[in-house]
Write an enzyme that holds these catalytic residues in place. Structure first.
Site, mmCIF file in Angstrom:
data_model
loop_
_atom_site.group_PDB
_atom_site.id
_atom_site.type_symbol
_atom_site.label_atom_id
_atom_site.label_comp_id
_atom_site.label_asym_id
_atom_site.label_seq_id
_atom_site.Cartn_x
_atom_site.Cartn_y
_atom_site.Cartn_z
ATOM 1 N N ALA A 67 22.088 -37.467 9.429
ATOM 2 C CA ALA A 67 22.470 -38.814 9.837
ATOM 3 C C ALA A 67 23.949 -38.862 10.194
ATOM 4 O O ALA A 67 24.752 -38.084 9.685
ATOM 5 C CB ALA A 67 22.169 -39.820 8.720
ATOM 6 N N ASP A 68 24.290 -39.791 11.079
ATOM 7 C CA ASP A 68 25.681 -40.021 11.438
ATOM 8 C C ASP A 68 25.851 -41.490 11.803
ATOM 9 O O ASP A 68 24.961 -42.078 12.424
ATOM 10 C CB ASP A 68 26.103 -39.145 12.616
ATOM 11 C CG ASP A 68 27.609 -39.136 12.785
ATOM 12 O OD1 ASP A 68 28.278 -38.421 12.009
ATOM 13 O OD2 ASP A 68 28.126 -39.860 13.658
#
Length: 190
Positions: A67-68
């Site tokens: 995730a980012d």
């Protein structure tokens, strides 16, 4: 699927996954974050994929979650500030206005020698109340702004400056856990 692996060292993401009742292990990604995209939703999807891929290459029979999160305001991408001055500049840009928070999520499942991929992005609009320079400086003094995209944490002291959000609150914290849960259900049924 033997295990779920979170490819992130973020304590906020760990808390959100645990809150959702998902059993997982953490193996932080060491991926070099090289961006080739320009649009915020594409940037976070690209970075989430790079993080998940770096961990998935070392795993067998696992579902890896990368995730980012980034903040987009006035055509600018706001990552984590590198200085008090940068944090002040970011918060000055956000105060009194609406901006967007994007989180990209990549799911890579490796099982019986096969690999499957799902990548998506979630967007939430966040509106700040106006802030004075003194309020911005006092918030920066808390230390919260230095490790968060856009220089603020909605789950911390910055909450008093949030007028409204449109979208998933948890997305702003760092992981759209409800959408992730739904994708995990679909993903594991295939």
């Amino acid at each position: 699927m033997k295990q779920i692996v979170l490819a992130s060292a973020s304590p906020r993401r760990r808390e959100l996954l645990a809150q959702a009742g998902i059993v997982f292990t953490v193996k932080a990604s060491d991926a070099e974050e090289v961006v080739t995209e320009n649009a915020p939703d594409k940037i976070v999807k690209e970075l989430a994929f790079l993080k998940a891929k770096a961990v998935a290459e070392r795993e067998e029979d696992a579902l890896v979650i990368g995730a980012d999160t980034i903040v987009a305001a006035e055509g600018n991408i706001l990552g984590k500030p590198h200085s008090r001055e940068e944090a002040f500049s970011m918060l000055s840009m956000l105060q009194g206005k609406t901006h967007q928070v994007y989180t990209g999520v990549a799911l890579i499942a490796k099982e019986a020698g096969k690999e499957r991929l799902e990548v998506f992005a979630e967007k939430t609009d966040v509106t700040f109340y106006p802030m004075t320079e003194k309020e911005i400086q006092e918030y920066i003094d808390t230390g919260e702004s230095m490790d968060k995209a856009g220089a603020y944490g909605i789950q911390g002291r910055a909450a008093v400056y949030i007028q409204k959000i449109c979208g998933d609150y948890n997305n702003v914290v760092g992981l759209p856990v409800a959408k992730l849960y739904q994708k995990l259900k679909e993903f594991t049924r295939r």
